[in-house]
Motif scaffolding. Structure first.
Motif, PDB file in Angstrom:
ATOM      1  N   VAL A 115       0.831  -1.218   0.000  1.00  0.00           N
ATOM      2  CA  VAL A 115       0.000   0.000   0.000  1.00  0.00           C
ATOM      3  C   VAL A 115       0.856   1.255   0.000  1.00  0.00           C
ATOM      4  N   ASN A 116       2.076   1.158   0.506  1.00  0.00           N
ATOM      5  CA  ASN A 116       2.947   2.334   0.548  1.00  0.00           C
ATOM      6  C   ASN A 116       3.832   2.444  -0.679  1.00  0.00           C
ATOM      7  N   SER A 117       3.662   1.548  -1.631  1.00  0.00           N
ATOM      8  CA  SER A 117       4.562   1.504  -2.778  1.00  0.00           C
ATOM      9  C   SER A 117       4.063   2.389  -3.904  1.00  0.00           C
ATOM     10  N   SER A 118       5.025   3.016  -4.573  1.00  0.00           N
ATOM     11  CA  SER A 118       4.699   3.790  -5.766  1.00  0.00           C
ATOM     12  C   SER A 118       5.059   3.020  -7.036  1.00  0.00           C
ATOM     13  N   TYR A 119       5.529   1.765  -6.891  1.00  0.00           N
ATOM     14  CA  TYR A 119       5.836   0.935  -8.044  1.00  0.00           C
ATOM     15  C   TYR A 119       4.549   0.472  -8.725  1.00  0.00           C
ATOM     16  N   GLN A 120       4.648   0.216 -10.005  1.00  0.00           N
ATOM     17  CA  GLN A 120       3.572  -0.491 -10.676  1.00  0.00           C
ATOM     18  C   GLN A 120       3.640  -1.964 -10.285  1.00  0.00           C
ATOM     19  N   ASP A 121       2.533  -2.673 -10.468  1.00  0.00           N
ATOM     20  CA  ASP A 121       2.466  -4.068 -10.053  1.00  0.00           C
ATOM     21  C   ASP A 121       3.485  -4.919 -10.803  1.00  0.00           C
ATOM     22  N   THR A 122       3.639  -4.665 -12.102  1.00  0.00           N
ATOM     23  CA  THR A 122       4.570  -5.435 -12.927  1.00  0.00           C
ATOM     24  C   THR A 122       5.503  -4.478 -13.665  1.00  0.00           C
ATOM     25  N   LEU A 123       6.784  -4.708 -13.522  1.00  0.00           N
ATOM     26  CA  LEU A 123       7.785  -3.906 -14.221  1.00  0.00           C
ATOM     27  C   LEU A 123       8.253  -4.670 -15.448  1.00  0.00           C
ATOM     28  N   GLU A 124       8.465  -3.933 -16.510  1.00  0.00           N
ATOM     29  CA  GLU A 124       8.812  -4.569 -17.775  1.00  0.00           C
ATOM     30  C   GLU A 124      10.103  -3.962 -18.325  1.00  0.00           C
ATOM     31  N   PHE A 125      11.020  -4.831 -18.763  1.00  0.00           N
ATOM     32  CA  PHE A 125      12.273  -4.405 -19.365  1.00  0.00           C
ATOM     33  C   PHE A 125      12.439  -5.116 -20.704  1.00  0.00           C
ATOM     34  N   LEU A 126      12.990  -4.411 -21.647  1.00  0.00           N
ATOM     35  CA  LEU A 126      13.172  -4.949 -22.994  1.00  0.00           C
ATOM     36  C   LEU A 126      14.645  -5.282 -23.184  1.00  0.00           C
ATOM     37  N   MET A 127      14.919  -6.531 -23.546  1.00  0.00           N
ATOM     38  CA  MET A 127      16.298  -6.963 -23.768  1.00  0.00           C
ATOM     39  C   MET A 127      16.546  -7.175 -25.257  1.00  0.00           C
TER      40      MET A 127
END
Length: 1038
Positions: free
Chosen positions: A284-296
């Motif tokens: 609840v205190n997080s500002s991250y999105q639920d899923t992080l995505e990186f392109l390799m």
């Protein structure tokens, strides 16, 4: 040639059952016999650069070859290592221990497989065997030579000095220089030669085993220790690098760590084609999105990195090797890959039992043979380095391994997923049991979450919390020598998460403060020389201006104010002002000479055509020699500081007078800090001269003068070294005393400050914010009071003598929770993040060890409010006033008066962070001044400002001639990044500072000044890890 038939495998020497190495089998089943048939020869390059050939059956799995290498080395702790090789696409990959070798190495005659370190533990004392530490030391040596292990010059020289001690023995200057001429350990080693020799002189009597131990002690604190970068892009297309370590997944921009995702926060790792996905646990205190995505770069790169992450998670986080999944009857989804081998805990448990034979091994290029100790190396942080028998040995070193890249794999399955879940095989140290869970062998088993998984997902193992408390790698020394920020973000989807919302409002920086510098003005700006030496010389000029202003605070402003009132004893006046006036006069002339030389260098006369004035060493040498005549005045500054504080303690009138002066705008730092500025300035001269000597080749006309000036200033700094450390601690204690009420004798002989910061204390009313102050004998906790001075009221004290500390997240259900058990009192506290908790644990444990070695319990500190010695439930009444204290704390720093409201204590309170004495020592060295262009988030133009960085804070002036700053910006908690393309900052040498919604862009004039600003600001945006004695010493290596 290495033989494999007649030697036991590492698994059998570790006491494993017969089938432990064949991870696809269920318990009780026997592995299939080693495949017979045609043999293939595989060349293995060892860490000392020797090559060995091993014959193995073509159809044998990779584990057969790996076991043969470990047997050949008589290596017990082989699980930390791996084999890597370039595949048919020239991508460096790890050898899969379960797949047949022939399917991985297509053309073995043309491939050299490298034996390298694969898993880097957080603490080198976890490596029990001397041979293992020796191999790790060789890996560090390779990484240094290849430029992977980036660090500052001091750290590089210290590392090399330990390598030299291991290779040639005790100090001999002629032999040292000859050896360094023949062996290149780092690029541009020549500039470090003097420092290497100086450090080597301090290692006399150190055996090769001790040198390996000390080498790893220094290396493990470096930000790039054990890091292999994997190129990627974030969702906005910004180029970054991903890496995996024992703590979790790291994000780098260049060689700077900008974010970290601990295993405890990661719920699932997956990849889909060339997209690498990190699914985080809800917060609840997080500002991250639920899923992080990186392109390799491609699917193979993505899968290779995913595999490495799975292996690191399993090795460091699980109790035992994960069990194989039952094969599906018809269809399978996802990858069947999983970690094969022993976990770190299994290795530690076996080796601690001892019983292995005393085995000799050879060190190439060394003059001492090593005999492996019969007794295991203790894992305690303060354990001694194991001794070795003095026999003969040798050690070689050349280029080594490359970063593991993608791995070949079948293209049929487009998505491979490892869902991280807990089970009976996980480490239960901090797991919180949930309803319906079953305990297996004392572990809390969490049932699978009832939610939809991603397409193509496959269940795996969720991250357990670490089995031994592991020191965080998020705060090791970075490439610039400061502390790398753990939570700096690159784009909105990588924003920091581990602090609660803070009411801190950044200082108001009005647009009207300075004239704007638009592009037309910029185009008309004068073009300065591009030589790096010019910008180094210019840094001397800009910082000298600030230093002169600091001297004026005492010699002019303070003296003038004192003369108007009769509040200071004459003896004190005589001690302070006559020692500052000569310094002010001398440095006024010094600054004039520097500016005249820069004017000639910039081409304001014809002298620059001949190149006679494109140097600064002669000016520095002349004036540093002149400073030696002022040494008597420098020695008086520590005496003046002590006399001032003694007089303040005895005179309330003088105390009020000094407090009123500190509230004046011209006194932008605590008053006693200005008394130490002349000592700090000597360190800055030394740093600048070191950069000049490193930049100039020995044949340069300015090199000789710079070298001579460096020798002179080094001698002066060495003489004042002891006084400097003592006075910094003395000044900090008195500064903290002003922020505290309810305490009488904070400053006593022998007391040393270690760390201060904000923690939440668990009481009957829940978590309540408290400010903690850690010293070498006692821990104080306070709350911010309702007084007009905004001081912190002491609530209690915990003597460190006899105290114990333990993690208690599972017991109380509070993240990052610790229990401190004193002889009379116990309290439960929670940190804002895992890294903060680890820093506190490390420093408190160190302080407890120091207290145990002292003469016994500490005298009482508090004037009132004795310790409550209650449980959280019983403490409700004692903490009744804390509700008002907390509500009072939710005000901005700008409203705090008359007491200075932006002291470090208040900044840590508002930003829920902490800072240590090591951080303060680093901050003393990292000071900078100069012009910068500043831009706000939503503005178009750039403002030209004179900016001073000191004391973890940026101070803004309209010009360098101003006597006081327009505004200030405390940087603790801020993130330092380079703007992404989406931010449309189409300028060179721009860096970005942001904290929550506050965003500032700053632009430097050259590449050198840009790098310098990045270096010093990075030291303030995140506090340094550890208060180890070694790191503290290194921060004072002048």
């Amino acid at each position: 040639m290495g033989e494999i038939e007649q030697k036991p495998t590492p698994a059998s020497r570790l006491g494993a059952p017969e089938n432990s190495g064949i991870s696809t089998l269920e318990r009780g089943q026997k592995p299939p016999p080693t495949p017979s048939g045609k043999l293939m020869t595989v060349k293995i390059q060892m860490l000392d650069d020797t090559q060995e050939a091993f014959e193995v059956p073509q159809r044998a799995p990779g584990k057969v070859l790996f076991d043969a290498v470990c047997n050949h080395l008589n290596l017990v702790e082989g699980d930390y290592f791996g084999l890597e090789f370039p595949d048919h696409r020239k991508i460096v990959v790890w050898l899969d221990l379960l797949k047949p070798i022939v399917k991985q190495i297509r053309r073995p005659k043309h491939v050299v497989v490298k034996f390298v370190v694969k898993f880097f533990p957080p603490d080198h004392t976890q490596l029990q065997e001397e041979l293992t530490r020796y191999l790790f030391a060789l890996q560090v040596k390779q990484d240094l030579a290849q430029g992977r292990l980036t660090c500052n010059d001091t750290s590089a020289a210290l590392l090399i000095s330990h390598i030299v001690q291991s290779e040639i023995g005790d100090f001999d200057e002629a032999l040292d220089r000859e050896h360094l001429a023949k062996n290149k350990y780092v690029p541009q080693q020549d500039a470090l030669e003097d420092k290497i020799v100086e450090f080597h002189h301090s290692h006399i009597g150190q055996t090769p085993a001790e040198s390996d131990f000390q080498l790893l002690e220094v290396a493990r604190r470096l930000e790039m220790y054990g890091i292999r970068l994997h190129p990627a892009k974030d969702r906005e297309g910004t180029k970054i690098n991903l890496a995996v370590a024992n703590t979790g997944i790291l994000v780098f921009q260049g060689f700077t760590k900008i974010n970290a995702f601990n295993w405890a926060k990661v719920r699932k790792l997956s990849f889909k084609r060339k997209r690498f996905l990190i699914k985080l646990r809800p917060d609840v205190n997080s500002s991250y999105q639920d899923t992080l995505e990186f392109l390799m770069a491609g699917r193979d790169f993505c899968k290779s990195f995913w595999k490495i992450c799975v292996e690191h998670h399993a090795f460091f986080r699980l109790f035992e090797e994960p069990k194989p999944k039952p094969k599906p009857v018809l269809f399978s989804r996802g990858s069947s890959f999983r970690f094969s081998g022993r976990t770190q805990k299994q290795v530690l448990d076996y080796v601690k039992e001892g019983g292995h034979k005393k085995v000799q091994f050879e060190r190439k290029h060394s003059k001492i043979h090593s005999t492996r100790s019969l007794v295991s190396q203790p894992t305690a942080r303060n354990s001694e380095v194991p001794k070795q028998s003095p026999q003969s040995a040798s050690l070689t070193f050349r280029e080594g391994t490359e970063s593991p890249g993608g791995q070949s794999c079948q293209q049929a399955k487009e998505t491979q997923v490892c869902t991280l879940e807990s089970g009976s095989h996980q480490s239960p140290a901090l797991s919180k049991s949930s309803p319906g869970s079953k305990a297996v062998d004392g572990a809390a088993v969490v049932p699978p979450e009832e939610e939809d998984e991603e397409e193509g997902g496959k269940d795996g193992v969720r991250p357990s919390n670490p089995q031994p408390p592991q020191p965080s790698t998020e705060l090791s020394i970075n490439s610039q020598g400061g502390a790398a920020p753990a939570n700096v973000t690159l784009s909105p989807n990588l924003s920091p998460d581990n602090k609660q919302a803070s009411p801190l409002i950044s200082p108001l920086l009005n647009d009207q403060a300075c004239p704007r510098t638009d592009d037309e003005e910029e185009g008309r700006r004068k073009r300065f020389p591009t030589d790096k030496a010019y910008y180094i010389a210019k840094e001397i000029s800009t910082t000298e201006r600030t230093y002169l202003k600091d001297l004026e605070v005492i010699a002019s402003w303070f003296q003038s104010t004192v003369s108007k009132e009769d509040s200071m004893p004459e003896a004190l006046k005589t001690l302070i002002f006559p020692n500052f006036e000569p310094l002010h006069k001398f440095h006024t002339n010094f600054l004039k000479e520097i500016e005249q030389r820069l004017a000639l260098w910039e081409g304001r006369s014809n002298a620059h055509i001949r190149g006679d004035y494109q140097r600064i060493g002669d000016v520095m040498l002349k004036n540093i020699q002149g400073m030696k005549h002022l040494a008597a005045h420098l020695w008086k500054h520590s005496e003046a500081l002590e006399a001032l504080e003694t007089s303040i303690k005895g005179s309330r009138r003088l105390e009020h007078f000094c407090r009123d002066f500190e509230l004046q705008k011209v006194c932008y730092l605590p008053l006693n800090t200005f008394l130490l500025r002349p000592l700090h300035r000597l360190m800055h001269y030394k740093q600048v001269l070191e950069r000049l000597c490193k930049h100039h080749p020995p044949s340069h006309a300015d090199f000789r003068d710079c070298r001579a000036a460096l020798a002179e200033i080094t001698e002066m700094v060495a003489q004042l070294h002891g006084t400097m450390i003592k006075m910094e601690n003395f000044q900090k204690l008195h500064e903290l005393k002003k922020d505290l009420i309810g305490i009488d004798n904070l400053v006593i002989p022998g007391r040393e400050f270690i760390r201060l910061g904000s923690l939440s204390k668990l009481s009957g009313k829940g978590l309540q914010q408290r400010m903690f102050f850690l010293f070498n004998d006692v821990l104080l906790y306070t709350s911010r009071g309702l007084t007009a001075s905004n001081q912190f009221k002491v609530h209690g004290q915990l003597p460190l003598y006899g105290m114990t500390i333990e993690e208690s997240e599972e017991e109380w259900g509070v993240p990052h929770c610790l229990t401190l058990r004193g002889q009379r009192q116990s309290i439960i506290v929670a940190a804002s993040s895992r890294s903060e908790m680890e820093k506190w644990m490390e420093d408190i444990q160190m302080a407890i060890d120091l207290a145990e070695k002292s003469n016994g319990p500490t005298p009482e500190l508090l004037a009132s409010s004795p310790p409550d010695n209650k449980s959280p439930d019983e403490a409700a009444a004692a903490d009744q006033e804390s509700e008002d204290d907390l509500s009072a704390s939710r005000t901005s720093l700008e409203r705090q008066a008359p007491h200075r409201g932006n002291t470090m204590v208040h900044v840590c309170w508002h930003r829920s962070t902490s800072v240590s004495m090591v951080d303060f020592s680093i901050a003393v060295e990292n000071q900078l001044s100069g012009n910068l262009l500043r831009k706000f988030k939503n503005s178009n133009g750039w403002q030209k400002l004179w900016v001073v960085f000191t004391n973890f804070c940026l101070f803004f002036y309209k010009s360098h001639q101003d006597s006081h700053p327009l505004a200030s910006l405390p940087l603790l908690g801020y993130s330092l990044t380079i703007p992404s393309e989406s931010e449309n900052i189409h300028k060179d040498y721009v860096f970005k500072l942001h904290f929550k919604s506050h965003v500032y862009y700053f632009r430097a004039e050259s590449e050198y000044t840009f790098e310098r600003w990045m270096e010093v600001i990075r030291s303030a945006t995140s506090s340094a890890s550890r208060a180890h004695i070694l790191s503290h010493k290194e921060s004072h290596l002048y």
